[in-house]
Design a protein around this motif. Structure first.
Motif, PDB file in Angstrom:
ATOM      1  N   TYR A  26       2.693   1.682  -3.397  1.00 44.15           N
ATOM      2  CA  TYR A  26       1.785   1.978  -4.504  1.00 44.15           C
ATOM      3  C   TYR A  26       1.191   3.386  -4.368  1.00 44.15           C
ATOM      4  CZ  TYR A  26      -1.822   1.209  -8.036  1.00 44.15           C
ATOM      5  OH  TYR A  26      -2.603   1.293  -9.167  1.00 44.15           O
ATOM      6  N   HIS A  27       0.640   3.669  -3.226  1.00 43.64           N
ATOM      7  CA  HIS A  27      -0.089   4.935  -3.080  1.00 43.64           C
ATOM      8  C   HIS A  27       0.802   6.099  -2.666  1.00 43.64           C
ATOM      9  CE1 HIS A  27      -4.123   3.467  -3.806  1.00 43.64           C
ATOM     10  NE2 HIS A  27      -3.810   2.390  -3.113  1.00 43.64           N
ATOM     11  N   LEU A  28       1.752   5.817  -1.802  1.00 41.99           N
ATOM     12  CA  LEU A  28       2.577   6.914  -1.262  1.00 41.99           C
ATOM     13  C   LEU A  28       3.762   7.214  -2.163  1.00 41.99           C
ATOM     14  CD1 LEU A  28       1.748   8.267   1.321  1.00 41.99           C
ATOM     15  CD2 LEU A  28       3.532   7.033   2.529  1.00 41.99           C
ATOM     16  N   LEU A  33      -5.017   7.381   1.465  1.00 41.53           N
ATOM     17  CA  LEU A  33      -3.904   6.479   1.112  1.00 41.53           C
ATOM     18  C   LEU A  33      -2.652   7.192   0.594  1.00 41.53           C
ATOM     19  CD1 LEU A  33      -5.696   3.407  -0.498  1.00 41.53           C
ATOM     20  CD2 LEU A  33      -4.405   3.476   1.627  1.00 41.53           C
ATOM     21  N   HIS A  34      -2.834   8.287  -0.094  1.00 37.29           N
ATOM     22  CA  HIS A  34      -1.656   8.972  -0.656  1.00 37.29           C
ATOM     23  C   HIS A  34      -1.014   9.937   0.342  1.00 37.29           C
ATOM     24  CE1 HIS A  34      -4.953  11.798  -1.358  1.00 37.29           C
ATOM     25  NE2 HIS A  34      -4.032  12.735  -1.274  1.00 37.29           N
ATOM     26  N   LYS A  35      -1.594  10.018   1.531  1.00 39.62           N
ATOM     27  CA  LYS A  35      -1.031  10.942   2.527  1.00 39.62           C
ATOM     28  C   LYS A  35      -0.019  10.213   3.412  1.00 39.62           C
ATOM     29  CE  LYS A  35      -5.014  13.938   2.640  1.00 39.62           C
ATOM     30  NZ  LYS A  35      -6.192  14.379   3.381  1.00 39.62           N
ATOM     31  N   ALA A  36       1.135  10.817   3.564  1.00 40.12           N
ATOM     32  CA  ALA A  36       2.191  10.191   4.378  1.00 40.12           C
ATOM     33  C   ALA A  36       1.850  10.324   5.856  1.00 40.12           C
ATOM     34  CB  ALA A  36       3.519  10.867   4.094  1.00 40.12           C
ATOM     35  N   ILE A  96       0.842  -1.216   0.000  1.00 38.81           N
ATOM     36  CA  ILE A  96       0.000   0.000   0.000  1.00 38.81           C
ATOM     37  C   ILE A  96       0.870   1.257   0.000  1.00 38.81           C
ATOM     38  CG2 ILE A  96      -1.192   1.355   1.781  1.00 38.81           C
ATOM     39  CD1 ILE A  96      -3.442  -0.335   1.649  1.00 38.81           C
TER      40      ILE A  96
END
Lengths: 155, 136
Positions: free
Chosen positions: A109-111, B34-37, A106
């Motif tokens: 892929y996303h980060l 999901l794309h946030k660290a 995850i």
């Protein structure tokens, strides 16, 4: 990446230093066959996994049985539930509870914005496994969030 | 008709997910995060520590290289000595140093005097320099 694999902040800091050092040390060995970010992520992933092995921290396999799924969705720390009102924080916390391989996939892929072959190269997993883990991880999170929101919050 | 999880995930990834049921709402929440660290801050001295470790690594490498060259030098010296001895047929002979046999006592006396001078220097001059350091 390291922050998702290793939990202790002191270890994270030390491992980040190790990664920088290794990149500096081995940069001549980088053969431009992959993206630099993939190469660095591979180093970071291996450093983190080696750290877990060295400290004898069990590396939880990605379980595909129904029992784990039910346990994961059911388990929740009530004290955390009171503190983390923000759903965003809750989801981040749930990601940290996922098995290591799910977390890794995850995150990459996303980060880190990597594709399946790149993730496969970093983790040594077949592409199909990467896809499968990503799907299952997101599915588990969905079930957990549904349970957290409760029936009255939905829609 | 309810969409499957796979379809929902694909739509969410493309940013085309419409909230129609509890599943799609949950996925919307998840894909927003999901794309946030996760919040994680490295210490302020992180860069300095990395630089210090790189310097230490360079130093270790430099010392190692020095030892390697020392080893190579010693090896070459030994090989050259052996080759020279073989080619010239050199025989080891104490030669001029044989006269030292008769001055054994003088040799011991010389060593003792040098040792005593060293001791005296350390005792008197060493304490003086220590006192000077204290004054600073």
């Amino acid at each position: 990446m390291i922050g998702r694999v290793v939990k202790r902040s002191e270890d994270i800091e030390e491992l980040c230093q190790d990664v920088f050092l290794k990149v500096y040390d081995k940069i001549n060995e980088f053969n431009h066959q992959s993206k630099l970010s993939t190469w660095i992520a591979t180093i970071a992933y291996r450093q983190a996994i080696n750290h877990l092995r060295k400290k004898r921290i069990p590396i939880d396999e990605a379980p595909d049985d129904e029992a784990f799924r039910e346990r994961f969705i059911a388990d929740d720390d009530p004290s955390q539930q009171l503190e983390d009102n923000d759903i965003e924080q809750k989801i981040i916390a749930y990601i940290d509870e996922l098995p290591l391989h799910y977390r890794t996939v995850i995150t990459l892929y996303h980060l880190e914005g990597m594709n399946y072959p790149e993730i496969g190269k970093i983790t040594g997993m077949p592409e199909g496994t990467v896809k499968n883990y990503l799907f299952r991880a997101r599915n588990l999170l969905k079930e957990k969030i549904k349970k957290y929101l409760g029936p009255e919050e939905i829609i | 008709m309810n969409k499957s999880d796979k379809e929902l995930q694909e739509l969410a990834e493309k940013g085309m997910l419409e909230i129609t049921d509890s599943d799609s709402k949950a996925y919307r929440h998840i894909f927003n995060v999901l794309h946030k660290a996760p919040s994680m801050n490295l210490s302020l001295g992180f860069a300095d520590r990395v630089i210090n470790r790189i310097k230490a690594l360079q130093e270790r490498r430099s010392v190692r290289n020095d030892f390697i060259w020392l080893g190579v030098g010693l090896f070459c010296f030994i090989v050259a000595t052996i080759v020279s001895v073989v080619i010239t047929g050199f025989k080891l002979d104490a030669g001029v140093f044989k006269f030292l046999n008769t001055y054994g006592g003088l040799l011991v006396f010389g060593v003792l005097v040098v040792g005593l001078l060293q001791l005296a220097e350390r005792k008197f001059l060493g304490s003086q320099s220590k006192n000077q350091e204290v004054q600073f």
